[in-house]
Design a protein around this motif. Structure first.
Motif, PDB file in Angstrom:
ATOM      1  N   GLU A   1       0.849  -1.207   0.000  1.00  0.00           N
ATOM      2  CA  GLU A   1       0.000   0.000   0.000  1.00  0.00           C
ATOM      3  C   GLU A   1       0.882   1.253   0.000  1.00  0.00           C
ATOM      4  O   GLU A   1       1.809   1.371   0.786  1.00  0.00           O
ATOM      5  CB  GLU A   1      -0.927  -0.023   1.227  1.00  0.00           C
TER       6      GLU A   1
ATOM      7  N   THR B   1     -11.135   5.398   0.430  1.00  0.00           N
ATOM      8  CA  THR B   1     -11.846   4.642   1.472  1.00  0.00           C
ATOM      9  C   THR B   1     -11.834   5.387   2.799  1.00  0.00           C
ATOM     10  O   THR B   1     -12.876   5.561   3.434  1.00  0.00           O
ATOM     11  CB  THR B   1     -11.215   3.232   1.620  1.00  0.00           C
TER      12      THR B   1
ATOM     13  N   VAL C   1       3.932   1.190  -5.457  1.00  0.00           N
ATOM     14  CA  VAL C   1       4.347   0.339  -6.577  1.00  0.00           C
ATOM     15  C   VAL C   1       4.651   1.240  -7.761  1.00  0.00           C
ATOM     16  O   VAL C   1       3.803   2.044  -8.179  1.00  0.00           O
ATOM     17  CB  VAL C   1       3.241  -0.690  -6.910  1.00  0.00           C
TER      18      VAL C   1
ATOM     19  N   CYS D   1     -13.995   1.734  -8.759  1.00  0.00           N
ATOM     20  CA  CYS D   1     -15.190   1.343  -7.975  1.00  0.00           C
ATOM     21  C   CYS D   1     -15.773   2.590  -7.326  1.00  0.00           C
ATOM     22  O   CYS D   1     -15.122   3.211  -6.488  1.00  0.00           O
ATOM     23  CB  CYS D   1     -14.823   0.363  -6.870  1.00  0.00           C
TER      24      CYS D   1
ATOM     25  N   GLY E   1     -17.979   3.724  -4.739  1.00  0.00           N
ATOM     26  CA  GLY E   1     -18.726   3.284  -3.561  1.00  0.00           C
ATOM     27  C   GLY E   1     -18.021   2.149  -2.846  1.00  0.00           C
ATOM     28  O   GLY E   1     -17.478   1.232  -3.473  1.00  0.00           O
ATOM     29  N   LEU E   2     -18.058   2.230  -1.520  1.00  0.00           N
ATOM     30  CA  LEU E   2     -17.431   1.195  -0.687  1.00  0.00           C
ATOM     31  C   LEU E   2     -18.024  -0.184  -0.956  1.00  0.00           C
ATOM     32  O   LEU E   2     -17.279  -1.168  -1.057  1.00  0.00           O
ATOM     33  CB  LEU E   2     -17.602   1.566   0.797  1.00  0.00           C
TER      34      LEU E   2
HETATM   35  C1  FAD Z   1     -14.864  12.440   0.115  1.00  0.00           C
HETATM   36  C2  FAD Z   1     -15.413  11.109  -0.305  1.00  0.00           C
HETATM   37  C3  FAD Z   1     -16.633  10.679   0.175  1.00  0.00           C
HETATM   38  C4  FAD Z   1     -17.126   9.431  -0.189  1.00  0.00           C
HETATM   39  N1  FAD Z   1     -18.263   8.975   0.405  1.00  0.00           N
HETATM   40  C5  FAD Z   1     -18.675   7.707   0.155  1.00  0.00           C
HETATM   41  C6  FAD Z   1     -19.771   7.166   0.869  1.00  0.00           C
HETATM   42  O1  FAD Z   1     -20.345   7.791   1.748  1.00  0.00           O
HETATM   43  N2  FAD Z   1     -20.150   5.891   0.570  1.00  0.00           N
HETATM   44  C7  FAD Z   1     -19.515   5.139  -0.367  1.00  0.00           C
HETATM   45  O2  FAD Z   1     -19.903   3.997  -0.599  1.00  0.00           O
HETATM   46  N3  FAD Z   1     -18.461   5.634  -1.052  1.00  0.00           N
HETATM   47  C8  FAD Z   1     -18.018   6.886  -0.797  1.00  0.00           C
HETATM   48  N4  FAD Z   1     -16.938   7.384  -1.466  1.00  0.00           N
HETATM   49  C9  FAD Z   1     -16.335   6.569  -2.514  1.00  0.00           C
HETATM   50  C10 FAD Z   1     -15.514   5.431  -1.904  1.00  0.00           C
HETATM   51  O3  FAD Z   1     -14.678   5.954  -0.921  1.00  0.00           O
HETATM   52  C11 FAD Z   1     -14.688   4.741  -2.978  1.00  0.00           C
HETATM   53  O4  FAD Z   1     -15.519   4.415  -4.051  1.00  0.00           O
HETATM   54  C12 FAD Z   1     -14.045   3.467  -2.438  1.00  0.00           C
HETATM   55  O5  FAD Z   1     -13.368   3.751  -1.244  1.00  0.00           O
HETATM   56  C13 FAD Z   1     -13.098   2.877  -3.449  1.00  0.00           C
HETATM   57  O6  FAD Z   1     -12.344   1.873  -2.818  1.00  0.00           O
HETATM   58  P1  FAD Z   1     -11.066   1.299  -3.569  1.00  0.00           P
HETATM   59  O7  FAD Z   1     -10.458   0.271  -2.713  1.00  0.00           O
HETATM   60  O8  FAD Z   1     -11.459   0.910  -4.941  1.00  0.00           O
HETATM   61  O9  FAD Z   1     -10.109   2.558  -3.740  1.00  0.00           O
HETATM   62  P2  FAD Z   1      -9.238   3.374  -2.676  1.00  0.00           P
HETATM   63  O10 FAD Z   1      -9.875   3.490  -1.370  1.00  0.00           O
HETATM   64  O11 FAD Z   1      -8.846   4.633  -3.380  1.00  0.00           O
HETATM   65  O12 FAD Z   1      -7.971   2.455  -2.486  1.00  0.00           O
HETATM   66  C14 FAD Z   1      -6.908   2.370  -3.418  1.00  0.00           C
HETATM   67  C15 FAD Z   1      -5.630   2.214  -2.624  1.00  0.00           C
HETATM   68  O13 FAD Z   1      -4.543   2.030  -3.540  1.00  0.00           O
HETATM   69  C16 FAD Z   1      -3.417   2.704  -3.035  1.00  0.00           C
HETATM   70  N5  FAD Z   1      -2.505   2.934  -4.149  1.00  0.00           N
HETATM   71  C17 FAD Z   1      -2.686   3.749  -5.214  1.00  0.00           C
HETATM   72  N6  FAD Z   1      -1.620   3.676  -6.040  1.00  0.00           N
HETATM   73  C18 FAD Z   1      -0.769   2.792  -5.493  1.00  0.00           C
HETATM   74  C19 FAD Z   1       0.506   2.298  -5.882  1.00  0.00           C
HETATM   75  N7  FAD Z   1       1.102   2.714  -7.006  1.00  0.00           N
HETATM   76  N8  FAD Z   1       1.122   1.408  -5.076  1.00  0.00           N
HETATM   77  C20 FAD Z   1       0.529   0.968  -3.929  1.00  0.00           C
HETATM   78  N9  FAD Z   1      -0.689   1.409  -3.518  1.00  0.00           N
HETATM   79  C21 FAD Z   1      -1.326   2.304  -4.289  1.00  0.00           C
HETATM   80  C22 FAD Z   1      -4.004   3.979  -2.438  1.00  0.00           C
HETATM   81  O14 FAD Z   1      -3.130   4.582  -1.513  1.00  0.00           O
HETATM   82  C23 FAD Z   1      -5.294   3.468  -1.820  1.00  0.00           C
HETATM   83  O15 FAD Z   1      -5.168   3.133  -0.457  1.00  0.00           O
HETATM   84  C24 FAD Z   1     -16.408   8.619  -1.105  1.00  0.00           C
HETATM   85  C25 FAD Z   1     -15.191   9.050  -1.585  1.00  0.00           C
HETATM   86  C26 FAD Z   1     -14.671  10.276  -1.197  1.00  0.00           C
HETATM   87  C27 FAD Z   1     -13.332  10.686  -1.714  1.00  0.00           C
END
Ligand code: FAD
Length: 436
Positions: free
Chosen positions: A57, A66, A207, A366, A368-369
């Protein structure tokens, strides 16, 4: 109001040591890149397989979208059911709706099984119409839910003040099985579970290169049989699949804890998680300690290239809320923060096994959580035990080659923000796609 992610504030004082960066050269059976909700759910699934699993990460667990999110756990993240019905028909909509529903179940089951302390609160959803188009949106949502046999309660403009302390809305639809969560605490506690089960975890490890079964960070590398990339805001240098993803900006703010009287003014009965029918909508809910979490954005800044730090947009969102809830006009907001949500052109995730490198898997965009939770788990299941999965067909919905309104090739002419804005609006309001 100062600029700081509230969830980071809630982490202060929690005994959760950071994991060390990846240094030196290592081997694993499966590497998960990125520890947001998708990567965490992939790793949790892989943890049970007996294989050597590593998570790499860039930031801390939950350190990007997230851990910045408002923590609404509802299937209705961005695409409403009525929009899925129009695009895919009843059967397709039901099939796709079950993705975030199962994502929510996964998050709940994880939190409950391991006893996470992550401010998990059952809160019914209340989707609020604004103006006559909003009333129409509520009606369409109600019809779609009823057509698919999903329960809900509809409130007319006149009935709404019984459940919410505002007369600014033209109607509302309520449904259950939705929750609020502190997703950063969830992520950090999931890290502890993974460590306890022998998963190797590296934070502060970006990465920078993915070669033949080889993942490199600035300080180290890991060779692996399979790699699942669940990272956000990927540069094209890591993979051309990055072209399928852009981001939308939203802002969040949090208030001081509300008093009992203010809570009653806002929600005379049950507490809800709410959002409205505007294209760039506002959303709000109460945390477990009665703080008001309020978010929203603005059309001109949604597709900004960078996260904007100014208070301009969030101040407008706060003022809009105060106008809608005059009895709460004295509530003081203490912190705010921006966030960029990765999204594809049609708001559905992109999940794939790379054609040229079948050991390499991607879970991207994605929104949404719940979607992220399902897709991370889905990818891991299909990597670990492809022969025994009954939901292979989701690869088809989530393929990068599905139909879009404006092709990526027009980005040179129109620019990425416009291509994504046009495609997002098309997917939300017009697109019909029965070829899946
Ligand atoms: C302000 C805000 C409010 C939101 N509110 C909601 C809500 O109320 N309900 C809901 O369902 N969704 C909400 N969302 C959307 C939701 O947070 C995301 O859709 C969801 O968290 C996506 O999860 P993910 O694991 O795909 O991505 P992420 O949480 O973005 O995880 C990706 C991870 O990859 C890591 N990463 C990136 N590049 C690299 C690399 N090169 N090497 C290693 N690691 C790397 C990042 O650091 C990160 O931790 C909100 C988003 C935001 C920004």
């Amino acid at each position: 109001m100062f600029l700081q992610n509230w969830w980071y504030t809630t982490l202060l004082g929690v005994q959760q040591p950071a994991s060390p960066p990846l240094t030196g050269d290592h081997e694993a059976d499966l590497v998960v890149v990125g520890a947001g909700m998708a990567g965490i759910c992939a790793a949790l699934r892989a943890m049970q397989s007996g294989r050597r699993v590593m998570v790499v990460e860039r930031n801390i667990f939950g350190g990007s979208s997230t851990g910045k999110s408002a923590g609404f756990l509802t299937p209705d993240s961005e695409l409403e059911l009525s929009q899925l019905m129009r695009r895919y028909g009843a059967a397709g909509a039901k099939d796709l709706w079950s993705v975030p529903v199962r994502g929510i179940e996964l998050i709940l089951a994880t939190a409950q099984e391991h006893g996470f302390s992550c401010d998990l609160n059952r809160q019914d959803s209340l989707y609020l119409g604004k103006g006559s188009s909003g009333a129409e949106a509520v009606r369409e949502e109600a019809e779609s839910r009823s057509a698919l046999g999903f329960e809900s309660t509809v409130y007319s403009k006149e009935e709404l003040p019984r459940v919410i302390g505002s007369d600014a809305y033209s109607g509302g639809i309520r449904y259950s099985e939705t929750w609020g969560i502190d997703a950063l605490r969830f992520a950090q506690q999931a890290k502890r579970v993974l460590l306890d089960h022998g998963v190797v975890v590296h934070e502060s490890s970006e990465v920078v290169e993915i070669g033949d079964h080889l993942v490199r960070t600035h300080l180290g590398s890991v060779r692996a049989a399979e790699v699942i990339v669940c990272a956000d805001k990927l540069p094209r240098s890591l993979t051309p699949h990055a072209d399928n993803v852009f981001h939308a900006q939203t802002f969040l703010s949090i208030s001081e804890p509300l008093g009992d009287r203010e809570v009653m003014e806002m929600f005379p009965g049950d507490r809800f998680q709410c959002w409205d029918s505007d294209l760039v909508y506002s959303y709000f809910r109460l945390t477990g300690d009665n703080r008001l979490l309020l978010g929203g954005g603005s059309a001109p800044t949604t597709f900004s290239l960078q996260a904007l730090q100014s208070t301009r947009v969030i101040n407008r969102v706060v003022n809009g809320f105060r106008n809608a809830f005059p009895a709460l006009s004295r509530v003081r907001f203490v912190q705010y923060w921006p966030g960029l949500i990765d999204t594809t052109r049609d708001l559905l995730p992109t999940v794939l096994r790379d054609e040229k490198s079948p050991w390499l898997h991607f879970v991207l965009g994605c929104v949404g959580l719940p979607w992220a939770a399902f897709c991370g788990d889905f990818a891991a299941r299909h990597v670990l035990d492809p022969g025994n999965q009954e939901d292979h067909h989701y690869y088809h919905y989530f393929r990068p080659t599905r139909p879009f309104f404006v092709p990526l090739s027009l980005e040179g002419l129109l620019g990425k923000p416009l291509v994504f804005a046009m495609n997002n609006a098309w997917a939300k309001y017009v697109q019909v796609d029965r070829t899946t």
